[in-house]
Design a protein around this motif. Sequence first.
Motif, mmCIF file in Angstrom:
data_model
loop_
_atom_site.group_PDB
_atom_site.id
_atom_site.type_symbol
_atom_site.label_atom_id
_atom_site.label_comp_id
_atom_site.label_asym_id
_atom_site.label_seq_id
_atom_site.Cartn_x
_atom_site.Cartn_y
_atom_site.Cartn_z
ATOM 1 N N GLY A 1 9.943 36.948 12.713
ATOM 2 C CA GLY A 1 9.705 37.928 11.645
ATOM 3 C C GLY A 1 10.993 38.280 10.914
ATOM 4 N N LEU A 2 12.071 38.470 11.666
ATOM 5 C CA LEU A 2 13.371 38.814 11.067
ATOM 6 C C LEU A 2 13.901 37.684 10.180
ATOM 7 C CD1 LEU A 2 15.069 40.570 14.090
ATOM 8 C CD2 LEU A 2 14.787 41.594 11.832
ATOM 9 N N ILE A 3 13.844 36.453 10.700
ATOM 10 C CA ILE A 3 14.352 35.306 9.930
ATOM 11 C C ILE A 3 13.538 35.131 8.645
ATOM 12 C CG2 ILE A 3 14.633 32.795 9.947
ATOM 13 C CD1 ILE A 3 15.175 33.091 13.025
ATOM 14 N N GLY A 4 12.203 35.236 8.777
ATOM 15 C CA GLY A 4 11.336 35.101 7.606
ATOM 16 C C GLY A 4 11.576 36.211 6.586
ATOM 17 N N PHE A 5 11.789 37.438 7.078
ATOM 18 C CA PHE A 5 12.032 38.574 6.185
ATOM 19 C C PHE A 5 13.343 38.375 5.414
ATOM 20 C CE2 PHE A 5 12.657 42.911 4.798
ATOM 21 C CZ PHE A 5 11.373 43.426 4.696
ATOM 22 N N ALA A 6 14.361 37.868 6.113
ATOM 23 C CA ALA A 6 15.658 37.598 5.462
ATOM 24 C C ALA A 6 15.504 36.532 4.379
ATOM 25 C CB ALA A 6 16.683 37.151 6.501
ATOM 26 N N LEU B 1 4.603 40.741 10.978
ATOM 27 C CA LEU B 1 4.932 40.157 12.292
ATOM 28 C C LEU B 1 5.951 41.035 13.009
ATOM 29 C CD1 LEU B 1 5.505 36.308 11.751
ATOM 30 C CD2 LEU B 1 3.622 37.384 12.974
ATOM 31 N N LEU B 2 6.919 41.488 12.236
ATOM 32 C CA LEU B 2 8.088 42.171 12.774
ATOM 33 C C LEU B 2 7.783 43.574 13.295
ATOM 34 C CD1 LEU B 2 11.193 42.388 12.985
ATOM 35 C CD2 LEU B 2 11.245 42.825 10.531
ATOM 36 N N ALA B 3 7.056 44.379 12.489
ATOM 37 C CA ALA B 3 6.868 45.796 12.820
ATOM 38 C C ALA B 3 6.116 46.023 14.139
ATOM 39 C CB ALA B 3 6.176 46.507 11.660
ATOM 40 N N PRO B 4 4.943 45.386 14.367
ATOM 41 C CA PRO B 4 4.271 45.610 15.649
ATOM 42 C C PRO B 4 5.044 45.037 16.836
ATOM 43 C CG PRO B 4 3.018 44.062 14.286
ATOM 44 C CD PRO B 4 4.118 44.599 13.434
ATOM 45 N N ALA B 5 5.771 43.919 16.617
ATOM 46 C CA ALA B 5 6.568 43.342 17.712
ATOM 47 C C ALA B 5 7.669 44.309 18.138
ATOM 48 C CB ALA B 5 7.167 42.007 17.275
ATOM 49 N N ALA B 6 8.295 44.986 17.158
ATOM 50 C CA ALA B 6 9.377 45.933 17.460
ATOM 51 C C ALA B 6 8.869 47.092 18.304
ATOM 52 C CB ALA B 6 9.988 46.451 16.151
#
Length: 512
Positions: free
Chosen positions: A90-95, A123-128
């Motif tokens: 999620g982080l890589i895709g967001f960047a 993807l990122l928010a619920p995983a965090a």
Amino acid sequence: MSKTPASSPPTQADPSRWKALVFIALAQLMVVLDATIVNIALPSAQQDLGISDGNRQWVITAYALAFGGLLLFGGRVADLWGRKRTFVVGLIGFAAASALGGAATGEATMLGARALQGAFGALLAPAALSLLAVMFTDAKERAKAFGIYGAIAGGGGAVGLILGGFLTEYLNWRWTFFVNIPFAIVAALGAYFVIREPAGGRNRSPLDVPGVVLSTLGLVSLVYGFTRAESDGWSDPTTIGLFVGAVLLLAAFALVESRVKSPLLPLRVVTDRNRGGVYLSLGLAVIAMFGLFLFLTYYLQVVKGYSPVKTGFAFLPMIAGMITGSTQIGTRLMTRVPPRFLMGPGFLTAAVGMLLLTQLEIGSSYAGLILPAQLLLGLGMGTAFMPAMSLATHGVDPRDAGVASAMVNTSQQVGGAIGTALLNTIAASATTAYLVDHAAGATTPAAQKLLQLQGMVEGYSAAIWWAVGILVASATIALTLINTGKPGTGAVAASGSGAGAGDEVKVPVIAH
């Protein structure tokens, strides 16, 4: 209510959990910042890229639709793939999406980049949030961790206004996108090397494809319906069609989830009385908060003539209040009192702050009215958000942690979409009514300009009265639906025995 047996001690806590919290918090800050940072940059970006007035809302809407529509899917992917892997992807895709947005040379690229940001954010928010839920199992440590997370979730939007103002005024609107890249790289590297996800928390059941399709279409239809209502009116045939479609799609989704073997959203996650109370009260509170950000930003810039940077700094008291409420009041009291006695009074304190803002006038003093109102709002929301974030994932089976986390973000996202549309429509109607009633007296250009400003403030005041009522409703729901006791000092995360198992904080009562 039974306590966790002494013979079943909690799993050994991860020694790197506090380091992991830094990177999880950084990622959450990036996602929350992005919800507001682009708003301030939008006029400059619109001009540079030649985006029409009719299409400019899509820079915001494309992100909201992708993020809101895919959150449940993102939460389920986190349970299936593993939270750490989903978090890093999620982080890589967001960047990458942020780099595309910052380098955009036309409208299509910009809108595509915003949709991609929303998809990877989902993807990122619920995983965090689910990583926090499974890594912090001691009640006192969990309170501190969620205090920090709650402060960021509540105050990050206001930080976005400050940062967006600085970047737009002193650099270029493109930096409101590029600024995400270092955030994402640092958080991804940190997560990769530091986070050790507890074993046994995966949900390897096959993906519920009908559930994914119905929930995504239903949520997109709902969020887009509110967006259309804001621009085209509530009686517009397309708006009505979107709302009808959303109801039918989400009803079909609930029916499918009650019958399939491996549902996308196990209904036990939302029918639990306490978690249901959190989702509902939090969603309502976010309606009020999003409306406030919108009106206060316009009031300070248009009526008071503040610059973007000065407007951002004007929100600092609210951020300070949220951090204090979340990390000091909420964290210290969470293990001593039941969550409803933090959430209910927290929302009521915020309602008092909002009530002060109903007295806004053109000449209102910042120090005399806006500052104390923001402090009360921040303190109240910070105190309420912290136990809400923790309780939303409390007692769930570890295999459901991702989707339970996604529901928190979904309630906030849908609440934000409703808040922006609903309160903006109320404000616009009140402004129009005021202008019609007083138009005869404004005969000179100066008088007409003053009338326009008075009409705007009248509209804001009318909408803020609704926000007061919504916060009172949030407090009522929190005090009546949420009935779990105060956390013990042992482990609070479920051990895998199912949604109905837990310690003294878990009350498996079906009723936010």
